[in-house]
Scaffold this motif. Structure first.
Motif, PDB file in Angstrom:
ATOM      1  N   GLY A  95     -14.627 -48.336 -90.842  1.00  0.00           N
ATOM      2  CA  GLY A  95     -13.386 -48.839 -91.422  1.00  0.00           C
ATOM      3  C   GLY A  95     -12.880 -50.126 -90.823  1.00  0.00           C
ATOM      4  O   GLY A  95     -11.863 -50.673 -91.301  1.00  0.00           O
ATOM      5  N   TYR A  96     -13.535 -50.676 -89.828  1.00  0.00           N
ATOM      6  CA  TYR A  96     -13.030 -51.885 -89.172  1.00  0.00           C
ATOM      7  C   TYR A  96     -13.450 -53.127 -89.952  1.00  0.00           C
ATOM      8  O   TYR A  96     -14.610 -53.295 -90.315  1.00  0.00           O
ATOM      9  N   GLN A  97     -12.482 -54.003 -90.224  1.00  0.00           N
ATOM     10  CA  GLN A  97     -12.744 -55.267 -90.898  1.00  0.00           C
ATOM     11  C   GLN A  97     -12.451 -56.426 -89.951  1.00  0.00           C
ATOM     12  O   GLN A  97     -11.486 -56.381 -89.178  1.00  0.00           O
ATOM     13  N   ALA A  98     -13.272 -57.441 -90.027  1.00  0.00           N
ATOM     14  CA  ALA A  98     -13.101 -58.596 -89.140  1.00  0.00           C
ATOM     15  C   ALA A  98     -11.801 -59.323 -89.464  1.00  0.00           C
ATOM     16  O   ALA A  98     -11.567 -59.685 -90.620  1.00  0.00           O
ATOM     17  N   PRO A  99     -10.954 -59.582 -88.455  1.00  0.00           N
ATOM     18  CA  PRO A  99      -9.687 -60.273 -88.707  1.00  0.00           C
ATOM     19  C   PRO A  99      -9.812 -61.797 -88.694  1.00  0.00           C
ATOM     20  O   PRO A  99      -8.859 -62.495 -89.030  1.00  0.00           O
ATOM     21  N   TYR A 100     -10.968 -62.318 -88.305  1.00  0.00           N
ATOM     22  CA  TYR A 100     -11.169 -63.761 -88.240  1.00  0.00           C
ATOM     23  C   TYR A 100     -12.658 -64.049 -88.333  1.00  0.00           C
ATOM     24  O   TYR A 100     -13.492 -63.154 -88.200  1.00  0.00           O
ATOM     25  N   ASP A 101     -12.991 -65.318 -88.569  1.00  0.00           N
ATOM     26  CA  ASP A 101     -14.387 -65.730 -88.636  1.00  0.00           C
ATOM     27  C   ASP A 101     -14.917 -66.059 -87.251  1.00  0.00           C
ATOM     28  O   ASP A 101     -14.225 -66.696 -86.440  1.00  0.00           O
ATOM     29  N   ALA A 102     -16.144 -65.658 -86.971  1.00  0.00           N
ATOM     30  CA  ALA A 102     -16.832 -66.143 -85.781  1.00  0.00           C
ATOM     31  C   ALA A 102     -16.938 -67.662 -85.867  1.00  0.00           C
ATOM     32  O   ALA A 102     -17.008 -68.229 -86.962  1.00  0.00           O
ATOM     33  N   THR A 103     -16.952 -68.328 -84.735  1.00  0.00           N
ATOM     34  CA  THR A 103     -16.998 -69.793 -84.742  1.00  0.00           C
ATOM     35  C   THR A 103     -18.205 -70.315 -85.503  1.00  0.00           C
ATOM     36  O   THR A 103     -18.090 -71.252 -86.307  1.00  0.00           O
ATOM     37  N   VAL A 104     -19.394 -69.720 -85.284  1.00  0.00           N
ATOM     38  CA  VAL A 104     -20.581 -70.220 -85.994  1.00  0.00           C
ATOM     39  C   VAL A 104     -20.437 -70.012 -87.493  1.00  0.00           C
ATOM     40  O   VAL A 104     -20.874 -70.856 -88.291  1.00  0.00           O
ATOM     41  N   VAL A 105     -19.812 -68.929 -87.898  1.00  0.00           N
ATOM     42  CA  VAL A 105     -19.587 -68.674 -89.323  1.00  0.00           C
ATOM     43  C   VAL A 105     -18.557 -69.665 -89.870  1.00  0.00           C
ATOM     44  O   VAL A 105     -18.745 -70.229 -90.962  1.00  0.00           O
ATOM     45  N   ALA A 106     -17.492 -69.895 -89.122  1.00  0.00           N
ATOM     46  CA  ALA A 106     -16.460 -70.838 -89.557  1.00  0.00           C
ATOM     47  C   ALA A 106     -17.033 -72.240 -89.733  1.00  0.00           C
ATOM     48  O   ALA A 106     -16.684 -72.964 -90.683  1.00  0.00           O
ATOM     49  N   ARG A 107     -17.914 -72.643 -88.827  1.00  0.00           N
ATOM     50  CA  ARG A 107     -18.509 -73.982 -88.934  1.00  0.00           C
ATOM     51  C   ARG A 107     -19.438 -74.087 -90.135  1.00  0.00           C
ATOM     52  O   ARG A 107     -19.476 -75.126 -90.808  1.00  0.00           O
ATOM     53  N   LEU A 108     -20.188 -73.039 -90.419  1.00  0.00           N
ATOM     54  CA  LEU A 108     -21.025 -73.052 -91.611  1.00  0.00           C
ATOM     55  C   LEU A 108     -20.175 -73.073 -92.881  1.00  0.00           C
ATOM     56  O   LEU A 108     -20.476 -73.809 -93.837  1.00  0.00           O
ATOM     57  N   LEU A 109     -19.105 -72.279 -92.895  1.00  0.00           N
ATOM     58  CA  LEU A 109     -18.209 -72.272 -94.056  1.00  0.00           C
ATOM     59  C   LEU A 109     -17.583 -73.644 -94.279  1.00  0.00           C
ATOM     60  O   LEU A 109     -17.496 -74.124 -95.415  1.00  0.00           O
ATOM     61  N   ALA A 110     -17.143 -74.284 -93.197  1.00  0.00           N
ATOM     62  CA  ALA A 110     -16.525 -75.598 -93.319  1.00  0.00           C
ATOM     63  C   ALA A 110     -17.506 -76.629 -93.856  1.00  0.00           C
ATOM     64  O   ALA A 110     -17.120 -77.569 -94.570  1.00  0.00           O
ATOM     65  N   ALA A 111     -18.778 -76.450 -93.536  1.00  0.00           N
ATOM     66  CA  ALA A 111     -19.811 -77.377 -94.014  1.00  0.00           C
ATOM     67  C   ALA A 111     -20.304 -77.016 -95.410  1.00  0.00           C
ATOM     68  O   ALA A 111     -21.172 -77.709 -95.955  1.00  0.00           O
ATOM     69  N   GLY A 112     -19.777 -75.919 -95.986  1.00  0.00           N
ATOM     70  CA  GLY A 112     -20.094 -75.575 -97.365  1.00  0.00           C
ATOM     71  C   GLY A 112     -21.193 -74.558 -97.565  1.00  0.00           C
ATOM     72  O   GLY A 112     -21.584 -74.280 -98.707  1.00  0.00           O
TER      73      GLY A 112
END
Length: 491
Positions: A95-112
């Motif tokens: 039942g646990y959901q991530a409350p934020y993006d991991a840094t590596v995931v956030a950087r990939l998301l920001a790059a599209g």
């Protein structure tokens, strides 16, 4: 459906011949058709992924370019993707959901880049085979009766099966390299600190590192240049030199390259078929002018003991937070101590419990000096072995595993035999060095990987060397029989 290469899809997206939405839909469709047989995926959200893909297409149409813009990727389910589950392959995280993006995931998301799924793994990344997930084992697409390797089993299987051209795993003692060898893909464990661990569930904090997985070194370079670099949320993170070399990865000149062959890695225990495959791969390098030199890493014989003493000690500390008090599964009990004990007993699997108990013993009064402190000293000696070797060679080449992928259940009743599967992969992490596994060929129709190890922060050089090998060989382009013939190959 062909198994995609990220560099090829990158060109198609930039030219307008491909759309991110179509690629992501293709990934989702292939996951749907393959998951009943491969069990590589634990969670996905089709609507979120397709919405991100449409945004990526808008950015492409506006003329924006980035190394990963529009490319689908898959992440191991111990990395945070905000709003989706992060199970770590364990029932205790129910039942646990991530409350934020991991840094590596956030950087990939920001790059599209577009995440499409969370991948299966050995529980809390503790396993060499992929058999210890609480949600069932992922299957090796080359032979589904054999293990895919662990702990980043689902991430590696996803790339091998063509679900996505890129994936993220984590590597503590071999967890991206070992399955990469078993499944015929390429995986990098960067220098410790090159990729932020913020948002990665900790196993052994002095050893854990995020590891990108793809079919080729050139594919990995696309993702690494986006993710690498210092992160204020991770005090152990460092900047990577020569990241400009990742933009258009060039093959390293092999003529005159000094390749060290540690004699301790080519001794007894290496299966004959693996040895002959590696010898053929090394001949390819020497035929191009590389100089092969025997070197010695004399403290390698202590590596497994050192690794498992340190790793389990850190595991026992890191996993103390999973107690049912704050998140995840909680057992019913009237007393707090009973609730914590029952929660951990119900929620954690046998291998995780084994490592927690081993670590707690190593750190206990009267045993700290005899075990943990001695292991720390051995770690220093292992690091010094590498430093001395790199005085005379540029890169080391070794096996990844003593053998190929083994049948399910063949080692689960013998933990020591399972741990020895990591014999060639634990040394470089103890020294914090970059290392990668890449396809070297086949024996008995099963993939064999070759491992390259470089000096600290020479990650780009390591990828350039792998790219040179892959520019003159085809092993990394070979796909499982399922994709070549359309047959189910026992799936």
């Amino acid at each position: 459906m062909a198994v995609g290469m990220a560099v090829d899809w990158r060109e198609g997206l930039d030219a307008g011949d491909l759309s991110s939405e179509a690629l992501v839909q293709q990934s989702l469709d292939w996951i749907t058709s393959g998951e009943g047989r491969l069990r590589a995926i634990l969670a996905l959200d089709e609507s979120i992924s397709l919405a991100l893909a449409r945004k990526a297409d808008d950015r492409l149409r506006a003329g924006e370019r980035s190394p990963v813009l529009g490319l689908p990727f898959i992440l191991k389910d111990n990395l945070n993707w905000s709003g989706l589950q992060v199970s770590c392959g364990s029932r205790i995280m129910e039942g646990y959901q991530a409350p934020y993006d991991a840094t590596v995931v956030a950087r990939l998301l920001a790059a599209g880049a577009v995440p499409v799924a969370k991948a299966n793994l050995d529980e809390y990344a503790m396993g060499s085979s992929g058999e210890y997930s609480a949600f069932g084992a992922a299957r090796n697409p080359w032979d589904t009766a054999r293990v895919p390797g662990g702990s980043s089993s689902g991430s590696v299987v996803s790339v091998a099966a063509g679900y996505a051209p890129l994936a993220l795993g984590s590597d503590t003692g071999g967890s991206v390299r070992l399955p990469a060898s078993f499944c015929n893909v390429t995986a990098l464990r960067p220098t410790f600190g090159v990729l932020s661990r913020y948002g990665l569930s900790a196993m052994a904090s002095s050893l854990d590192q995020v590891g990108p997985i793809a079919r080729s070194a050139a594919d990995i370079a696309l993702a690494l240049q986006v993710m690498a670099g210092r992160d204020p949320m991770d005090s152990t993170s460092v900047d990577l030199p020569r990241t400009e070399g990742l933009t258009h990865l060039q093959p390293r000149e092999l003529k005159g390259l000094r390749i060290g062959l540690p004699k301790e890695y080519f001794s007894e225990g290496l299966e004959p078929g693996v040895r002959s495959t590696l010898e053929a791969a090394l001949k390819v390098l020497s035929d191009q002018g590389a100089e092969l030199r025997e070197v010695s890493l004399p403290h390698t014989r202590y590596a497994i003991d050192t690794y498992y003493l340190l790793c389990t000690s850190e595991v026992s500390s890191n996993l103390s937070r999973f107690d049912g008090v704050r998140f995840g599964h909680r057992a019913s009990a009237t007393r707090l101590t009973d609730m914590i004990a029952d929660t951990r007993d119900q929620g954690l699997g046998s291998e995780v419990k084994r490592r927690i108990l081993l670590g707690a013993f190593c750190l206990s009064k009267g045993y700290y000096d005899a075990f943990y402190l001695k292991a720390m000293k051995a770690r220093t000696l292992i690091t010094q072995d590498f430093e001395k070797a790199f005085e005379t060679v540029d890169v080391l080449a070794t096996p990844v595993s003593p053998g190929t992928a083994f049948p399910f259940g063949s080692k689960t009743d013998d933990p020591l035999a399972m741990y020895l599967a990591d014999a060639y992969t634990v040394t470089a992490p103890l020294a914090g060095l970059p290392c990668l596994s890449m396809p070297a060929g086949f024996t008995n129709a099963l993939p064999v990987g070759i491992q390259l190890i470089g000096p600290a922060l020479f990650d780009v050089m390591l990828l350039e060397t792998a790219h040179a090998f892959q520019s003159i060989t085809h092993h990394h382009r070979d796909t499982p029989p399922l994709f070549r013939t359309g047959a189910n190959h026992g799936l």
